[in-house]
Scaffold this active site. Structure first.
Site, short mmCIF file in Angstrom:
data_model
loop_
_atom_site.label_atom_id
_atom_site.label_comp_id
_atom_site.label_asym_id
_atom_site.label_seq_id
_atom_site.Cartn_x
_atom_site.Cartn_y
_atom_site.Cartn_z
N SER A 143 -52.04 31.94 -1.02
CA SER A 143 -52.62 32.33 0.26
C SER A 143 -51.95 31.54 1.37
O SER A 143 -51.63 30.36 1.18
CB SER A 143 -54.12 32.06 0.29
OG SER A 143 -54.64 32.21 1.60
N TYR A 157 -61.36 27.07 -1.30
CA TYR A 157 -60.32 28.09 -1.41
C TYR A 157 -58.94 27.52 -1.08
O TYR A 157 -58.00 27.67 -1.87
CB TYR A 157 -60.65 29.26 -0.49
CG TYR A 157 -59.69 30.43 -0.63
CD1 TYR A 157 -59.80 31.30 -1.72
CD2 TYR A 157 -58.69 30.65 0.30
CE1 TYR A 157 -58.92 32.36 -1.86
CE2 TYR A 157 -57.80 31.70 0.16
CZ TYR A 157 -57.93 32.56 -0.92
OH TYR A 157 -57.04 33.61 -1.07
#
Length: 248
Positions: A143, A157
């Site tokens: 990401s 995350y």
């Protein structure tokens, strides 16, 4: 099929029943690979991806495997090898999102995020590497939030995706002498059912981009296919960001 770049190759895509994972499975198949894809709850969606690939002349299988379960991951790798007689490409695409500020982020959510987003790629990569030879590819979906934490509530995350970069670089060093590459692709905001381009947080995300539009799952799949193909043979230990310039 539309291309022969990956003819004779076999791929396993975790989380391949929807979104970016499904787009990757379709693209690798379009480039000639036989594709196994895993799912947890979306059996109907996984079967639909398989049917679409088969309708275009490819070979594909859907395998149920929960990324929280180490034995299930190992079995998925073995089942992919059994189905196609080999394994050349692993794409670690399955992932989860748990968002909360640090003062309310639960240990359970942190642990689950690390289990699915980091531990599972380690397990799958170790199992897959045992079957790979020269030309093997391990590609993980990270990401752009691993590189820049642009909002609150991203402790679990962003940490999991940043750690995935470290794992990928270590894999590149460990497996490079065997001719196996390892890379991570960092998507930015991508139009999927998990983060739709018309969702309530979409405009906030677009304002951060140099090109203010969401990416498509096929954009990410194209980068993965390039890394998996012959043109990507000299790229390893790299983190490639495809986010419309959000991190520029």
């Amino acid at each position: 099929m539309s291309s022969s770049k990956l003819n004779g190759k076999a791929a396993l895509v975790t989380g391949g029943s929807r979104g970016i994972g499904a787009a990757i499975a379709r693209r690798l198949a379009a480039d000639g690979a036989n594709v196994a894809l895993t799912y947890v709850h979306g059996e109907e969606q996984a079967r639909a991806v398989v049917a679409e690939i088969e309708a275009k002349g490819g070979r594909a299988v859907a395998l149920k495997a929960d990324n929280r379960d180490a034995e299930a991951i190992d079995k998925a790798v073995e089942d992919a090898v059994t189905a196609f007689g080999r394994l050349d490409i692993l794409v670690n695409s399955a992932g989860i999102w748990r968002a909360a500020p640090i003062d309310t982020l639960s240990l359970a959510d942190f642990d689950e995020t690390m289990s699915v987003n980091l531990r599972a790629p380690f397990i799958a990569s170790k199992a897959a590497a045992a079957h790979m030879g020269e030309g093997g590819r391990i590609i993980s979906i990270g990401s752009n939030l691993a590189e820049r934490v642009t909002d609150t509530s991203l402790g679990a995350y962003s940490a999991s995706k940043a750690a995935l970069v470290g794992l990928t670089k270590a894999l590149a060093r460990d497996l490079g002498p065997r001719g196996i590459t390892a890379n991570v692709v960092h998507p930015g905001s991508t139009d999927t059912d998990m983060n739709p381009a018309d969702g309530p947080h979409a405009e906030h995300q677009r304002r951060k981009m140099a090109t203010p539009r969401f990416g498509k799952a096929d954009d990410i799949a194209g980068m993965v296919a390039w890394l998996a193909g012959p043109e990507g043979r000299f790229v390893t230990g790299a983190a490639l960001t495809i986010d419309g310039g959000a991190n520029a």
